[in-house]
Design an enzyme around this catalytic site. Sequence first.
Site, PDB file in Angstrom:
ATOM      1  N   ASP A 156      57.697-153.629  21.037  1.00  0.00           N
ATOM      2  CA  ASP A 156      58.964-154.032  20.424  1.00  0.00           C
ATOM      3  C   ASP A 156      58.766-155.175  19.433  1.00  0.00           C
ATOM      4  O   ASP A 156      59.289-155.157  18.319  1.00  0.00           O
ATOM      5  CB  ASP A 156      59.964-154.465  21.505  1.00  0.00           C
ATOM      6  CG  ASP A 156      60.161-153.396  22.560  1.00  0.00           C
ATOM      7  OD1 ASP A 156      59.793-152.236  22.297  1.00  0.00           O
ATOM      8  OD2 ASP A 156      60.663-153.719  23.646  1.00  0.00           O
ATOM      9  N   ALA A 190      71.356-151.516  24.426  1.00  0.00           N
ATOM     10  CA  ALA A 190      71.285-150.095  24.070  1.00  0.00           C
ATOM     11  C   ALA A 190      69.838-149.630  23.950  1.00  0.00           C
ATOM     12  O   ALA A 190      69.567-148.503  23.555  1.00  0.00           O
ATOM     13  CB  ALA A 190      72.029-149.854  22.759  1.00  0.00           C
TER      14      ALA A 190
HETATM   15  C1  GLA Z   1      60.505-151.767  26.700  1.00  0.00           C
HETATM   16  C2  GLA Z   1      59.311-152.715  26.560  1.00  0.00           C
HETATM   17  C3  GLA Z   1      58.223-152.097  25.690  1.00  0.00           C
HETATM   18  C4  GLA Z   1      57.867-150.689  26.148  1.00  0.00           C
HETATM   19  C5  GLA Z   1      59.122-149.855  26.372  1.00  0.00           C
HETATM   20  C6  GLA Z   1      58.812-148.517  26.991  1.00  0.00           C
HETATM   21  O1  GLA Z   1      61.135-151.604  25.460  1.00  0.00           O
HETATM   22  O2  GLA Z   1      59.716-153.942  26.047  1.00  0.00           O
HETATM   23  O3  GLA Z   1      57.091-152.936  25.684  1.00  0.00           O
HETATM   24  O4  GLA Z   1      57.067-150.723  27.288  1.00  0.00           O
HETATM   25  O5  GLA Z   1      60.074-150.511  27.194  1.00  0.00           O
HETATM   26  O6  GLA Z   1      58.066-147.743  26.137  1.00  0.00           O
END
Ligand code: GLA
Length: 383
Positions: free
Chosen positions: A167, A118
């Site tokens: 993240d 998600a």
């Molecule tokens: C994914 C990647 C992050 C970031 C986002 C987009 O979640 O794991 O590092 O680049 O996409 O913002």
Amino acid sequence: MNTRIFNEFKKRFGAGAQLYASPGRVNLIGEHTDYNLGFVLPAAIDKNIYVAIKPNGATNSRLYSYDYEMEVSVDMNGEKPEQQWACYIYGVVQEMKKRGAKIDAFDCVFGGDVPLGAGLSSSAALESAVGYALNDLYGLGFSRQELAKIGQMTEHNYIGVRCGIMDQFASLFGQKGRVIRLDCRSLEYELFPFEPQGCRVVLIDSMVKHSLASSEYNVRRSQAEAGVAVVAKHVPGIESLRDVTMEMLDTYKNEMDALSYRRCAYVIHENQRLLEGCEALKKGDYEFFGEKMFGSHEGLSREYEVSCAELDFIADIARHTDGVLGARMMGGGFGGCVINLVKESVCDAYLDDVKSRFNHQYGQTPRTISVVIGDGARRVEIE
Ligand code: GLA
């Protein structure tokens, strides 16, 4: 959930495990900016991956996925396992060993309540939970920042996604009631209160699993890098999009392909939106902040082109509903969720409206997920 993981460990591998948790994340604004060394504004959420773990004195580690109901035995000095979920754990161990850690074989059970696919970064939550757990269990002495890099490099080297650090950073550094403004170049961060009175943060799942995400993600990254390379030929000291202004981009526009230009323009604008949005947060101006979220969605959809019809459909309803302060697709894109900042007073009616119109259009009802901003990686005591 945490007790279930703990009890499953006991049933399979016996007593004496320690339990750790690391959360999924939301990102309020600043998408696809992290690997371009810009800014992001994520927060940890109240949904976690739990890891119960104990050294086993054997040669192989035994890993059990509670959600997939599957156990594999892995030699951490041998080949990468077949199952992707096991590669996350294997990858974290390898990245720690590269940095000098000595890790004996262990048993572990993991699972949690971060919805999968998600866009809430269940994979970063797993990497962070495993990293945090091994660090604590074996006294390895890595800092949270190093653990975030270990998680990120696991994605690069064992999963094949050249992701940024957002993240893992959010999963490790999150704090209740706070969003994290992270400068992805220096890794300096500032916590901002995010407590919009009378508003809720709600996710609406497009129900599209972001399967394209990893390949297209890497393509976007290369396109942005190609644009930077053109500017860097002319302007000294340019290392990433962080150093590039719209003026520079426009000056050398004719030397780059149209896609690279659009990708770069989006990132430059998104960083501006984020910085302006944070100023608004300081003043408690959530209306202004919400406008920036809508702007972010537009950019992601038209300039960076990582949205999809279902996400655009939801964002469009949001745009035209009074009381929805802001909404945008969240995460890597090509599916996953729309994050909404909505006034309490209209929230239920808005969600009902989206559900019924979405169902009419796509024949299924999107799930909605309310999130509360929670704490980052930690050890969990079980009574
Ligand atoms: C994914 C990647 C992050 C970031 C986002 C987009 O979640 O794991 O590092 O680049 O996409 O913002």
